[in-house]
Every structure is written in structure tokens, then in C-alpha cells.
Design an enzyme around this catalytic site. Structure first.
Site, PDB file in Angstrom:
ATOM      1  N   GLY A   1       0.797  -1.222   0.000  1.00 22.45           N
ATOM      2  CA  GLY A   1       0.000   0.000   0.000  1.00 22.45           C
ATOM      3  C   GLY A   1       0.826   1.266   0.000  1.00 22.45           C
ATOM      4  N   ILE A   2       1.917   1.289   0.771  1.00 17.73           N
ATOM      5  CA  ILE A   2       2.765   2.485   0.834  1.00 17.73           C
ATOM      6  C   ILE A   2       3.370   2.773  -0.530  1.00 17.73           C
ATOM      7  CG2 ILE A   2       4.855   3.486   1.830  1.00 17.73           C
ATOM      8  CD1 ILE A   2       4.248   1.761   4.350  1.00 17.73           C
TER       9      ILE A   2
ATOM     10  N   VAL B   1      11.290   4.409   4.893  1.00 18.35           N
ATOM     11  CA  VAL B   1      10.102   4.594   5.746  1.00 18.35           C
ATOM     12  C   VAL B   1       9.526   3.240   6.144  1.00 18.35           C
ATOM     13  CG1 VAL B   1       9.464   6.882   4.884  1.00 18.35           C
ATOM     14  CG2 VAL B   1       8.653   4.827   3.672  1.00 18.35           C
TER      15      VAL B   1
ATOM     16  N   HIS C   1      10.611   7.816  13.627  1.00 12.90           N
ATOM     17  CA  HIS C   1       9.547   6.847  13.338  1.00 12.90           C
ATOM     18  C   HIS C   1       8.168   7.489  13.541  1.00 12.90           C
ATOM     19  CE1 HIS C   1       8.906   2.226  13.094  1.00 12.90           C
ATOM     20  NE2 HIS C   1       7.951   2.877  12.450  1.00 12.90           N
ATOM     21  N   THR C   2       7.984   8.618  12.869  1.00 10.40           N
ATOM     22  CA  THR C   2       6.737   9.372  13.014  1.00 10.40           C
ATOM     23  C   THR C   2       6.007   9.532  11.685  1.00 10.40           C
ATOM     24  OG1 THR C   2       8.058  11.419  12.850  1.00 10.40           O
ATOM     25  CG2 THR C   2       7.446  10.665  15.051  1.00 10.40           C
TER      26      THR C   2
ATOM     27  N   ARG D   1      11.498  -0.287   7.640  1.00  9.83           N
ATOM     28  CA  ARG D   1      12.125  -0.779   8.859  1.00  9.83           C
ATOM     29  C   ARG D   1      13.621  -0.508   8.785  1.00  9.83           C
ATOM     30  NH1 ARG D   1       7.740  -0.727  10.608  1.00  9.83           N
ATOM     31  NH2 ARG D   1       6.560  -2.380  11.690  1.00  9.83           N
TER      32      ARG D   1
ATOM     33  N   GLU E   1      17.083   1.183  16.729  1.00  7.50           N
ATOM     34  CA  GLU E   1      16.007   2.156  16.932  1.00  7.50           C
ATOM     35  C   GLU E   1      15.519   2.087  18.362  1.00  7.50           C
ATOM     36  OE1 GLU E   1      11.529   2.687  15.242  1.00  7.50           O
ATOM     37  OE2 GLU E   1      13.110   2.640  13.707  1.00  7.50           O
TER      38      GLU E   1
END
Length: 310
Positions: free
Chosen positions: A142-143, A221, A271-272, A223, A252
Site C-alpha cells: 500500500g505504501i 520509511v 519513526h513518526t 524498517r 532504533e
């Protein structure tokens, strides 16, 4: 096999937004018990706890997980998968905010925003345009598909790298992962939007970063484990890469004081790409859709294959 519906539990805490989502779709919410048949799990860091619940309640036949990526639940998936149990995630549900963030990071590094934001004088002119660039996107979920839509006005040439060579609408070319080294050197921009699995861990390592076109850009965007952090820093310091946009890192969180935080070629966010304010209503929508599928006998969205890890 279609799961036999029954009472659903929203765990580990019965958040009212998701309780209401289950009920709005016609589902019955009840405390966890021997009669529970479905679980909406809301704690991303609670893999061990979910495993304990499933071990104690083997008749649960559907589990809804909270995020698009399920790598933090990999051990639960391996240990507690069984015939007749369906796993669903939020994959695809958060595509719009994450794709929007990917484009933001990319434009930021192209336009030298790390340097300009920190500047205290006029300085020299610089920056690059996205128009007409060759963009390579690793992943076709989807991304990636939403990012293709956002990139369309920039008249870019897009290559998608995925498990199969089936064409992806909006992409110029689609190739399988085994051809990554073949297409990598032509890319001006590489965007990582793939799940983290055993097969994709360390996908962009030192060798592949060196194989990229001099002056290219990387955006991650997905992992942090897809990209070798040390190798990326070295490629940036050497000037081989012109910039990187990172919403995820390995490790992370990235330690305070790490050179990437202040690097003049890096735009970094913690990670926003999809904040709770963005994801909660989208996850509630996914829960409603999947409760309807659960009650009607199929048609789940975001089904996870435990063997593939996504």
C-alpha cells in the site's frame, strides 16, 4: 477455511475506540474467556503477552494485529499459527500518511533542508529537483502504491522491486528482488517500503550502497533493518550518496549523539511517518472491515502469511 465467529476481545486494554469499531460492524465484545474466538490486539510491543493469551485460548481463530509490519510478532506467528487461524494486520491501512512522509523526506534532502534549517547566514545556493528522476521503490504494498500516485505529477520513471514481476500500476518497470543489483545503478532515488523479513534484513548493505549511482539518494520509511546504518554513514561521508531521508533506523531509537542526527546530508524523523493521531482512526476502520468479514465468512483485508512474515 472460514473461521467460525464468536465473541471478540479487545486486548490488552479494551480501548473504547476499537470496542466501538467492533460493535459498529456487528461484532460482540466480551472479556477474554474460553468462549473468545477473535482478538483485536492493540499493543505493538506485546508479542510475548499475545503468545500467552493464545496458548491459554487455543480456540481463538482470528487475530487482528495493530501495525502494517508484523516483525515484532514474528515469534508469535511461528509458535502459534495453526490450521484455521487467520492473522490480519494493518498493512495498507496507513499507506497515505507513510507515503506522504516518504515524499516529504525525499524533497527535504533534495532541497538541502538539513543545511538550510541550521544555517545562520545566507550561504550558497544549492539543491536538486525531483522532476524527471529515476526512482526505485523496494516493495509493492500500500505504501509503495500510494507513493506512486503522489509521484505522478513529478513525471518520474519508477522501477518497482518486488517478489514477483507482475506489473504495478503507475510503475514504468517491475522486477523481482533477484534483479535488484541489475536495476540499482540506474536509480537517482531508492525508497525502501518493504517488510522486514529474514530475506530482506540488511538488503541495502555496504556492497549495494557502493553499487548505487554516485550522487543518489536513499529514503527509508519501512524498517531500519533493511539498511546498514554504518555503511550508509560511510557512503554519505565519502560523498558517494548525496542524501538520505530516514524515519526508521537500526538500532532504533538511534542513540543520542549518533553522527546521523546532525549530518548535513540527512533528514531524520523518529519513526513518526504514522503517528497515533493518524493511525488510530485508520486502524479502527480496518477493524470494522475485518469484523464484517469475520461475521460474513471471509474477505479479510491485510491477511498475514506467517511463513512469509508479512
Amino acid at each position: 477455511m472460514t473461521p467460525e465467529p464468536g465473541p471478540l476481545a479487545v486486548l490488552p486494554v479494551a480501548d473504547p475506540l476499537f470496542v466501538d469499531a467492533v460493535r459498529a460492524a456487528g461484532g460482540a465484545v466480551a472479556p477474554l474467556s474460553a468462549s473468545t474466538r477473535g482478538i483485536v490486539w492493540l499493543d505493538n510491543a506485546g508479542g510475548d503477552s499475545l503468545g500467552e493469551v493464545l496458548a491459554a485460548h487455543p480456540d481463538v481463530n482470528w487475530v487482528q494485529l495493530p501495525w502494517a509490519g508484523v516483525d515484532s510478532f514474528a515469534e508469535v506467528l511461528r509458535q502459534h499459527d495453526r490450521p484455521g487461524r487467520i492473522w490480519t494486520s494493518a498493512k495498507g491501512a496507513y499507506a497515505r500518511p507513510v507515503a506522504e512522509h516518504a515524499l516529504t523526506l525525499l524533497l527535504g534532502v533534495l532541497r538541502l533542508l538539513p543545511t538550510r534549517i541550521r544555517a545562520d547566514s545566507w550561504g550558497a545556493k544549492g539543491g536538486a529537483s525531483l522532476y524527471g528522476r529515476r526512482v526505485l521503490v523496494v516493495g509493492a504494498g500500500g505504501i509503495a502504491r500510494e507513493l506512486l500516485r503522489l509521484l505522478r505529477p513529478f513525471e518520474v520513471d519508477v522501477t518497482i522491486v518486488r517478489r514477483t514481476a507482475a506489473p504495478v500500476p503507475g510503475a514504468t518497470t517491475t522486477v523481482t528482488v533477484d534483479r535488484l543489483d541489475e536495476v540499482l545503478p540506474a536509480a537517482d532515488v531508492v525508497v525502501l517500503a518493504a517488510p522486514l523479513t529474514e530475506a530482506t534484513s540488511g538488503l541495502l548493505d555496504a556492497a549495494r550502497l557502493a553499487h548505487m549511482k554516485p550522487g543518489a539518494y536513499v529514503v527509508n520509511v519501512a524498517r531500519g533493518g533493511l539498511l546498514d546504518t554504518g555503511a550508509l554513514l560511510a557512503a554519505l561521508d565519502a560523498g558517494h550518496l548525496s542524501g538520505a531521508g530516514l524515519d526508521v533506523t537500526d538500532p532504533e531509537p538511534l542513540p543520542t549523539g549518533h553522527p546521523l542526527w546532525r549530518h548535513e546530508r540527512v533528514v531524520m524523523t523518529p519513526h513518526t511517518a504514522d503517528t497515533p493521531e493518524m493511525t488510530r482512526p485508520l486502524l479502527a476502520e480496518r477493524v470494522r472491515d475485518n469484523v464484517r468479514a469475520y461475521l460474513s465468512g471471509g474477505g479479510f483485508t491485510g491477511v498475514v502469511d506467517p511463513r512469509q512474515g508479512y
